[in-house]
Design a protein around this motif. Structure first.
Motif, PDB file in Angstrom:
ATOM      1  N   LEU A  71     -34.003 -20.803  13.869  1.00 55.98           N
ATOM      2  CA  LEU A  71     -33.549 -21.326  12.595  1.00 55.98           C
ATOM      3  C   LEU A  71     -32.966 -22.721  12.794  1.00 55.98           C
ATOM      4  O   LEU A  71     -32.192 -22.949  13.732  1.00 55.98           O
ATOM      5  N   ALA A  72     -33.327 -23.644  11.928  1.00 58.48           N
ATOM      6  CA  ALA A  72     -32.796 -25.001  11.958  1.00 58.48           C
ATOM      7  C   ALA A  72     -31.774 -25.147  10.838  1.00 58.48           C
ATOM      8  O   ALA A  72     -32.142 -25.349   9.672  1.00 58.48           O
ATOM      9  N   VAL A  73     -30.497 -25.037  11.166  1.00 57.57           N
ATOM     10  CA  VAL A  73     -29.441 -25.068  10.145  1.00 57.57           C
ATOM     11  C   VAL A  73     -28.337 -26.047  10.537  1.00 57.57           C
ATOM     12  O   VAL A  73     -27.184 -25.889  10.141  1.00 57.57           O
ATOM     13  N   ASP A  74     -28.689 -27.077  11.301  1.00 55.92           N
ATOM     14  CA  ASP A  74     -27.674 -27.996  11.823  1.00 55.92           C
ATOM     15  C   ASP A  74     -26.849 -28.644  10.718  1.00 55.92           C
ATOM     16  O   ASP A  74     -25.646 -28.864  10.881  1.00 55.92           O
ATOM     17  N   GLU A  75     -27.480 -28.952   9.612  1.00 51.38           N
ATOM     18  CA  GLU A  75     -26.780 -29.656   8.526  1.00 51.38           C
ATOM     19  C   GLU A  75     -26.190 -28.698   7.489  1.00 51.38           C
ATOM     20  O   GLU A  75     -25.561 -29.140   6.522  1.00 51.38           O
ATOM     21  N   ALA A  76     -26.383 -27.412   7.673  1.00 53.77           N
ATOM     22  CA  ALA A  76     -25.907 -26.446   6.682  1.00 53.77           C
ATOM     23  C   ALA A  76     -24.400 -26.256   6.781  1.00 53.77           C
ATOM     24  O   ALA A  76     -23.816 -26.292   7.869  1.00 53.77           O
ATOM     25  N   SER A  77     -23.776 -26.054   5.644  1.00 47.64           N
ATOM     26  CA  SER A  77     -22.353 -25.712   5.627  1.00 47.64           C
ATOM     27  C   SER A  77     -22.186 -24.259   6.040  1.00 47.64           C
ATOM     28  O   SER A  77     -23.157 -23.499   6.132  1.00 47.64           O
ATOM     29  N   ASN A  78     -20.965 -23.839   6.272  1.00 51.82           N
ATOM     30  CA  ASN A  78     -20.710 -22.432   6.601  1.00 51.82           C
ATOM     31  C   ASN A  78     -21.180 -21.521   5.475  1.00 51.82           C
ATOM     32  O   ASN A  78     -21.759 -20.463   5.722  1.00 51.82           O
ATOM     33  N   ALA A  79     -20.920 -21.934   4.239  1.00 50.18           N
ATOM     34  CA  ALA A  79     -21.329 -21.122   3.097  1.00 50.18           C
ATOM     35  C   ALA A  79     -22.852 -21.002   3.041  1.00 50.18           C
ATOM     36  O   ALA A  79     -23.398 -19.929   2.764  1.00 50.18           O
ATOM     37  N   GLU A  80     -23.553 -22.100   3.338  1.00 46.71           N
ATOM     38  CA  GLU A  80     -25.013 -22.056   3.348  1.00 46.71           C
ATOM     39  C   GLU A  80     -25.532 -21.203   4.508  1.00 46.71           C
ATOM     40  O   GLU A  80     -26.541 -20.497   4.380  1.00 46.71           O
ATOM     41  N   LEU A  81     -24.845 -21.252   5.626  1.00 48.15           N
ATOM     42  CA  LEU A  81     -25.235 -20.417   6.756  1.00 48.15           C
ATOM     43  C   LEU A  81     -25.120 -18.939   6.394  1.00 48.15           C
ATOM     44  O   LEU A  81     -25.984 -18.124   6.762  1.00 48.15           O
ATOM     45  N   LEU A  82     -24.097 -18.585   5.636  1.00 45.85           N
ATOM     46  CA  LEU A  82     -23.962 -17.195   5.201  1.00 45.85           C
ATOM     47  C   LEU A  82     -25.064 -16.814   4.216  1.00 45.85           C
ATOM     48  O   LEU A  82     -25.496 -15.655   4.184  1.00 45.85           O
ATOM     49  N   GLN A  83     -25.537 -17.783   3.434  1.00 46.95           N
ATOM     50  CA  GLN A  83     -26.684 -17.512   2.565  1.00 46.95           C
ATOM     51  C   GLN A  83     -27.932 -17.201   3.394  1.00 46.95           C
ATOM     52  O   GLN A  83     -28.758 -16.360   3.017  1.00 46.95           O
ATOM     53  N   VAL A  84     -28.067 -17.877   4.531  1.00 42.11           N
ATOM     54  CA  VAL A  84     -29.189 -17.602   5.429  1.00 42.11           C
ATOM     55  C   VAL A  84     -29.087 -16.185   5.983  1.00 42.11           C
ATOM     56  O   VAL A  84     -30.086 -15.459   6.081  1.00 42.11           O
ATOM     57  N   VAL A  85     -27.877 -15.760   6.348  1.00 38.76           N
ATOM     58  CA  VAL A  85     -27.672 -14.378   6.800  1.00 38.76           C
ATOM     59  C   VAL A  85     -28.123 -13.400   5.722  1.00 38.76           C
ATOM     60  O   VAL A  85     -28.821 -12.413   6.003  1.00 38.76           O
ATOM     61  N   GLU A  86     -27.748 -13.663   4.486  1.00 35.65           N
ATOM     62  CA  GLU A  86     -28.129 -12.777   3.390  1.00 35.65           C
ATOM     63  C   GLU A  86     -29.644 -12.757   3.194  1.00 35.65           C
ATOM     64  O   GLU A  86     -30.241 -11.699   2.944  1.00 35.65           O
ATOM     65  N   THR A  87     -30.289 -13.919   3.331  1.00 33.28           N
ATOM     66  CA  THR A  87     -31.739 -13.990   3.173  1.00 33.28           C
ATOM     67  C   THR A  87     -32.464 -13.217   4.270  1.00 33.28           C
ATOM     68  O   THR A  87     -33.402 -12.459   4.006  1.00 33.28           O
ATOM     69  N   THR A  88     -32.044 -13.400   5.510  1.00 34.52           N
ATOM     70  CA  THR A  88     -32.699 -12.687   6.615  1.00 34.52           C
ATOM     71  C   THR A  88     -32.456 -11.187   6.520  1.00 34.52           C
ATOM     72  O   THR A  88     -33.305 -10.389   6.929  1.00 34.52           O
ATOM     73  N   GLN A  89     -31.321 -10.798   5.962  1.00 35.71           N
ATOM     74  CA  GLN A  89     -31.079  -9.369   5.721  1.00 35.71           C
ATOM     75  C   GLN A  89     -32.096  -8.807   4.735  1.00 35.71           C
ATOM     76  O   GLN A  89     -32.638  -7.716   4.938  1.00 35.71           O
ATOM     77  N   ARG A  90     -32.407  -9.556   3.707  1.00 35.34           N
ATOM     78  CA  ARG A  90     -33.378  -9.085   2.719  1.00 35.34           C
ATOM     79  C   ARG A  90     -34.770  -8.967   3.337  1.00 35.34           C
ATOM     80  O   ARG A  90     -35.521  -8.040   3.026  1.00 35.34           O
ATOM     81  N   LEU A  91     -35.094  -9.900   4.222  1.00 38.88           N
ATOM     82  CA  LEU A  91     -36.380  -9.811   4.914  1.00 38.88           C
ATOM     83  C   LEU A  91     -36.459  -8.544   5.757  1.00 38.88           C
ATOM     84  O   LEU A  91     -37.459  -7.812   5.719  1.00 38.88           O
ATOM     85  N   LEU A  92     -35.410  -8.282   6.536  1.00 33.50           N
ATOM     86  CA  LEU A  92     -35.423  -7.102   7.397  1.00 33.50           C
ATOM     87  C   LEU A  92     -35.483  -5.827   6.562  1.00 33.50           C
ATOM     88  O   LEU A  92     -36.242  -4.903   6.889  1.00 33.50           O
TER      89      LEU A  92
END
Length: 354
Positions: A71-92
Motif C-alpha cells: 500500500l502506498a499511503v505516505d501522504e495519507a493522514s492518520n484518519a485516511e489510513l484508518l479509512q484504508v483499514v476499513e476498506t481492506t476489511q470490506r475486501l477480506l
C-alpha cells in the motif's frame, strides 16, 4: 455451525476504529507501538496490509508465497489510513463470504495453508493485537468484545490452554502480557488446521471451535452426507475438546473429518487418540456415516493417515483396537496393512510398524 468469519472481522475492525479515531490527530509516527519496534503509524499500515494480503491470498487461491501487494499511503493522514483499514476489511469480508470452505490458500504457519475460517481468524488477530499495540503506544485503554479473542483462540491457537479471560490469554499467547500460572511467551505463531490429501478424500483437521459444535450435536461447519456425523465422530470431538481445555491438545495428533472431493460432503472422521507415547506408539480410530459405507473411504483414509503418521520421527508404531465382532472394521485395518498383535475376549489389537 454457522460461518461467523466475515462478521467477526467486521466486529474487530469496528472495535479498533472506534478507539483509534479518537486519537487520529496525535503524532503516530513519533510514538512506538507497545512492545513492537514499529511506530504506531507503521503498525496501523501493517494492519491494512495484512487484511489486503489475506484477501489476495484467498481470492487468488495462491498455493505458494504471499501475494506481492503493498500500500502506498505516505501522504495519507492518520484518519485516511484508518479509512484504508476499513476498506481492506470490506475486501477480506467479501472474499470470506464468497469462498467455499474447502478452498485453501498459502500461509506458512504451520502446515502451509489456511481455509476461509483460518484467514478470518488471522485477520481478527491482526486487528485486535495491533490495535492493542497502538493503544499502548498512545496511552489508551483497549479491550475488544470477548467473543473476538475467543474466535481467534479456538481456531488458530488450538495448542494454547484456554482461560476464562480470552483477551488476556491471547495477549499472553502472543508475548504481549502475563498470566499468573504460565511462563512468559517469547516466540509464537498461530496454528492453522492441518489438511492431508488422499485420493477421493481430504482429511481436514478439526479445530476446537468445530469440535465444540460437533460434540454439542452440530455439524462442525461441514456439510455432511445423510446420517452423518456418526456417533463416533461426536465422541472423538468431545475427546479433542477435553484435551484442548486441559492444554494438552496437539492439533496434528487430533481428529480429521473426511471430506469427499467430488461434492465437498463429509462422510466420516479419523484421528489419533492423542500424541505418540514415549515408545512412539499412537492409537488411531475412525468411523464412517452409514450412508457412505461400502465405498472404501475408511480404508483410503486409514492408509493416508498411517503414511502421514509413520513419516514422523516421533512415531514407531500405530495401533488400532477393534471390537472382536466388528468384522467390517477389522477388514479395514487389515487392508490398510495392520496385523494382529494381541487380543482378549472382547477386542483385537492391530498394529502397523514404521
Amino acid at each position: 455451525m454457522r460461518d461467523m468469519g466475515g462478521e467477526r472481522v467486521e466486529e474487530a475492525v469496528a472495535s479498533s476504529l472506534a478507539l483509534l479515531r479518537t486519537a487520529a490527530d496525535r503524532d503516530w509516527e513519533g510514538a512506538g507501538a507497545g512492545r513492537l519496534e514499529w511506530s504506531c503509524r507503521r503498525t496501523a499500515l501493517h494492519m491494512a496490509e495484512a487484511l489486503m494480503r489475506y484477501s489476495a491470498q484467498l481470492a487468488g487461491r495462491r498455493e505458494e508465497r504471499h501475494a506481492p501487494f503493498a500500500l502506498a499511503v505516505d501522504e495519507a493522514s492518520n484518519a485516511e489510513l484508518l479509512q484504508v483499514v476499513e476498506t481492506t476489511q470490506r475486501l477480506l469480508c467479501a472474499v470470506i463470504r464468497t469462498t467455499p470452505d474447502e478452498v485453501r490458500a498459502f500461509h506458512p504457519f504451520p502446515f502451509g495453508s489456511a481455509n476461509r475460517d483460518g484467514f478470518a481468524a488471522m485477520g481478527v488477530a491482526e486487528v485486535l493485537l495491533h490495535t492493542h499495540d497502538i493503544a499502548e503506544g498512545l496511552g489508551l485503554a483497549y479491550e475488544p468484545p470477548a467473543e473476538l479473542p475467543e474466535f481467534v483462540l479456538t481456531r488458530i491457537f488450538p495448542h494454547v490452554r484456554p482461560d476464562t479471560d480470552h483477551w488476556r490469554t491471547l495477549l499472553w499467547a502472543t508475548g504481549r502480557g502475563d498470566l499468573p500460572d504460565r511462563a512468559p511467551v517469547t516466540e509464537w505463531h498461530w496454528n492453522n488446521n492441518l489438511v492431508i490429501p488422499a485420493d477421493r478424500l481430504t482429511l481436514q483437521g478439526v479445530t476446537p471451535a468445530a469440535a465444540a459444535d460437533l460434540s454439542a450435536g452440530g455439524d462442525g461447519g461441514f456439510e455432511w452426507v445423510e446420517s452423518g456425523p456418526f456417533e463416533g465422530t461426536r465422541e472423538a470431538a468431545g475427546m479433542l475438546l477435553k484435551a484442548y481445555e486441559a492444554g494438552v491438545h496437539r492439533p496434528e495428533w487430533g481428529v480429521f473429518v473426511l471430506v469427499r472431493r467430488e461434492d465437498g460432503r463429509a462422510v466420516g472422521c479419523i484421528g489419533f487418540h492423542g500424541a505418540p507415547d514415549e515408545e512412539g506408539r499412537a492409537e488411531v480410530g475412525y468411523d464412517i456415516a452409514e450412508a457412505a459405507r461400502g465405498h472404501g473411504y475408511a480404508t483410503e483414509a486409514l492408509r493416508t493417515l498411517a503414511r502421514w503418521g509413520l513419516a514422523r520421527d516421533e512415531v514407531t508404531t500405530l495401533i488400532a483396537v477393534i471390537d472382536r465382532g466388528n468384522t467390517p472394521s477389522r477388514g479395514v485395518v487389515s487392508r490398510a496393512g495392520f496385523v494382529e498383535a494381541g487380543e482378549d475376549e472382547e477386542e483385537v489389537v492391530y498394529e502397523l510398524r514404521g
